[in-house]
Scaffold this motif. Sequence first.
Motif, mmCIF file in Angstrom:
data_model
loop_
_atom_site.group_PDB
_atom_site.id
_atom_site.type_symbol
_atom_site.label_atom_id
_atom_site.label_comp_id
_atom_site.label_asym_id
_atom_site.label_seq_id
_atom_site.Cartn_x
_atom_site.Cartn_y
_atom_site.Cartn_z
ATOM 1 N N VAL A 39 0.831 -1.301 -0.238
ATOM 2 C CA VAL A 39 0.103 -0.227 0.054
ATOM 3 C C VAL A 39 0.882 1.369 -0.050
ATOM 4 O O VAL A 39 0.727 2.223 -0.727
ATOM 5 C CB VAL A 39 -0.771 0.098 1.098
ATOM 6 C CG1 VAL A 39 -1.378 1.313 1.400
ATOM 7 C CG2 VAL A 39 -1.856 -1.304 1.090
ATOM 8 N N CYS A 40 1.807 1.157 0.811
ATOM 9 C CA CYS A 40 2.794 2.313 0.848
ATOM 10 C C CYS A 40 3.671 2.458 -0.540
ATOM 11 O O CYS A 40 3.553 3.724 -1.041
ATOM 12 C CB CYS A 40 4.101 2.379 1.907
ATOM 13 S SG CYS A 40 3.093 2.426 3.479
ATOM 14 N N LEU A 41 3.718 1.533 -1.231
ATOM 15 C CA LEU A 41 4.765 1.601 -2.477
ATOM 16 C C LEU A 41 3.576 2.137 -3.588
ATOM 17 O O LEU A 41 3.947 3.148 -4.326
ATOM 18 C CB LEU A 41 5.264 0.301 -3.075
ATOM 19 C CG LEU A 41 6.528 -0.105 -1.936
ATOM 20 C CD1 LEU A 41 7.128 -1.434 -2.511
ATOM 21 C CD2 LEU A 41 7.755 0.785 -2.467
ATOM 22 N N PHE A 42 2.598 1.623 -3.463
ATOM 23 C CA PHE A 42 1.387 2.228 -4.378
ATOM 24 C C PHE A 42 1.084 3.703 -4.083
ATOM 25 O O PHE A 42 0.964 4.404 -5.324
ATOM 26 C CB PHE A 42 0.312 1.365 -4.236
ATOM 27 C CG PHE A 42 -1.033 1.460 -5.059
ATOM 28 C CD1 PHE A 42 -0.728 1.407 -6.451
ATOM 29 C CD2 PHE A 42 -2.101 2.430 -4.542
ATOM 30 C CE1 PHE A 42 -1.918 1.915 -7.348
ATOM 31 C CE2 PHE A 42 -2.939 2.982 -5.571
ATOM 32 C CZ PHE A 42 -3.024 2.461 -6.578
ATOM 33 N N LEU A 43 0.985 4.023 -2.897
ATOM 34 C CA LEU A 43 0.867 5.545 -2.772
ATOM 35 C C LEU A 43 1.949 6.451 -3.075
ATOM 36 O O LEU A 43 1.763 7.649 -3.698
ATOM 37 C CB LEU A 43 0.563 5.630 -1.188
ATOM 38 C CG LEU A 43 -0.870 5.392 -0.775
ATOM 39 C CD1 LEU A 43 -0.980 5.491 0.716
ATOM 40 C CD2 LEU A 43 -1.961 5.797 -1.349
ATOM 41 N N LEU A 44 3.167 5.788 -2.887
ATOM 42 C CA LEU A 44 4.061 6.604 -3.187
ATOM 43 C C LEU A 44 4.549 6.558 -4.984
ATOM 44 O O LEU A 44 4.793 7.512 -5.546
ATOM 45 C CB LEU A 44 5.678 6.010 -2.922
ATOM 46 C CG LEU A 44 6.095 6.060 -1.518
ATOM 47 C CD1 LEU A 44 7.184 5.273 -0.919
ATOM 48 C CD2 LEU A 44 6.268 7.539 -1.103
ATOM 49 N N TRP A 45 3.906 5.475 -5.564
ATOM 50 C CA TRP A 45 3.776 5.540 -7.029
ATOM 51 C C TRP A 45 2.998 6.434 -7.397
ATOM 52 O O TRP A 45 3.175 7.302 -8.378
ATOM 53 C CB TRP A 45 3.573 4.049 -7.494
ATOM 54 C CG TRP A 45 3.606 3.779 -8.995
ATOM 55 C CD1 TRP A 45 4.648 3.916 -9.805
ATOM 56 C CD2 TRP A 45 2.469 3.613 -9.708
ATOM 57 N NE1 TRP A 45 4.179 3.716 -11.067
ATOM 58 C CE2 TRP A 45 2.753 3.392 -10.909
ATOM 59 C CE3 TRP A 45 1.072 3.497 -9.554
ATOM 60 C CZ2 TRP A 45 1.918 3.159 -11.889
ATOM 61 C CZ3 TRP A 45 0.012 3.231 -10.564
ATOM 62 C CH2 TRP A 45 0.648 3.262 -11.790
ATOM 63 N N ILE A 46 1.837 6.748 -7.022
ATOM 64 C CA ILE A 46 0.767 7.581 -7.189
ATOM 65 C C ILE A 46 1.378 8.825 -7.156
ATOM 66 O O ILE A 46 1.103 9.972 -8.028
ATOM 67 C CB ILE A 46 -0.553 7.405 -6.506
ATOM 68 C CG1 ILE A 46 -1.064 6.028 -6.744
ATOM 69 C CG2 ILE A 46 -1.367 8.782 -6.571
ATOM 70 C CD1 ILE A 46 -1.785 5.972 -8.404
ATOM 71 N N VAL A 47 2.193 9.435 -6.046
ATOM 72 C CA VAL A 47 2.291 10.724 -5.601
ATOM 73 C C VAL A 47 3.311 10.906 -6.741
ATOM 74 O O VAL A 47 3.564 12.241 -7.294
ATOM 75 C CB VAL A 47 2.876 10.685 -4.275
ATOM 76 C CG1 VAL A 47 3.959 11.904 -4.258
ATOM 77 C CG2 VAL A 47 1.714 10.703 -3.321
ATOM 78 N N TYR A 48 4.178 10.035 -7.119
ATOM 79 C CA TYR A 48 5.340 10.244 -8.191
ATOM 80 C C TYR A 48 4.913 10.528 -9.484
ATOM 81 O O TYR A 48 5.248 11.455 -10.379
ATOM 82 C CB TYR A 48 6.358 9.072 -8.244
ATOM 83 C CG TYR A 48 7.499 9.157 -9.202
ATOM 84 C CD1 TYR A 48 8.684 9.817 -8.961
ATOM 85 C CD2 TYR A 48 7.320 8.353 -10.366
ATOM 86 C CE1 TYR A 48 9.327 10.114 -10.088
ATOM 87 C CE2 TYR A 48 8.401 8.239 -11.470
ATOM 88 C CZ TYR A 48 9.351 9.429 -11.206
ATOM 89 O OH TYR A 48 10.242 9.257 -12.162
ATOM 90 N N LEU A 49 3.803 9.714 -9.806
ATOM 91 C CA LEU A 49 3.167 9.833 -11.174
ATOM 92 C C LEU A 49 1.931 10.902 -11.128
ATOM 93 O O LEU A 49 1.619 11.090 -12.228
ATOM 94 C CB LEU A 49 2.743 8.827 -11.625
ATOM 95 C CG LEU A 49 3.473 7.645 -12.111
ATOM 96 C CD1 LEU A 49 2.898 6.170 -12.302
ATOM 97 C CD2 LEU A 49 4.565 8.025 -13.058
ATOM 98 N N ALA A 50 1.865 11.622 -10.127
ATOM 99 C CA ALA A 50 0.518 12.705 -9.992
ATOM 100 C C ALA A 50 0.659 13.817 -11.078
ATOM 101 O O ALA A 50 -0.262 13.954 -11.883
ATOM 102 C CB ALA A 50 0.524 13.171 -8.556
#
Length: 166
Positions: A39-50
């Motif tokens: 979940v943390c990696l997914f959220l970081l990925w979303i923030v990175y690709l935002a």
Amino acid sequence: MPPNPISADNASGDQSDRRRRSRFRAWWTDKGVFVKLSVCLFLLWIVYLAPNIFVFIEAGHAGVLYRRFGLFGEGGTDIKQPFNEGLHVKFPWDIVTIYDARYQELPYTFSVISANGLTVSLTVSVRYRTKFDTLGLLHREVGTNYANVIIIPEVQAHIRRVVGQF
């Protein structure tokens, strides 16, 4: 007195709930760290690709979507539905080109030869704006430099024709 069916069902329901909870606790003990990390990696990925996923189009502007891969419909430039003002969501690999949809002024100076052979220097100012409905077609056929490709040559041709008569 006969047994109460509600209490018997409730007792078996409590036992199945307890079993479910104990199975979930066992699963969470084994896999909880993996789930939290995922979940943390997914959220970081979303923030990175935002910045590549969310597109904000300011007031007075419009956007044209270019789909690199034809996923979920046709690929290429979306000529049917330009993006209006506001926040829009797109795939990270798609490209949105933003156009100024307000009235713009383009000053231009050029020389024209009159009918008697004299060179006349003219400074003209052209006001123009894009039509929202045909913005996708303009993007596909002409591109972002449409003022220099279409507007200036058209104005120049009309002015030369008129001044050339005098």
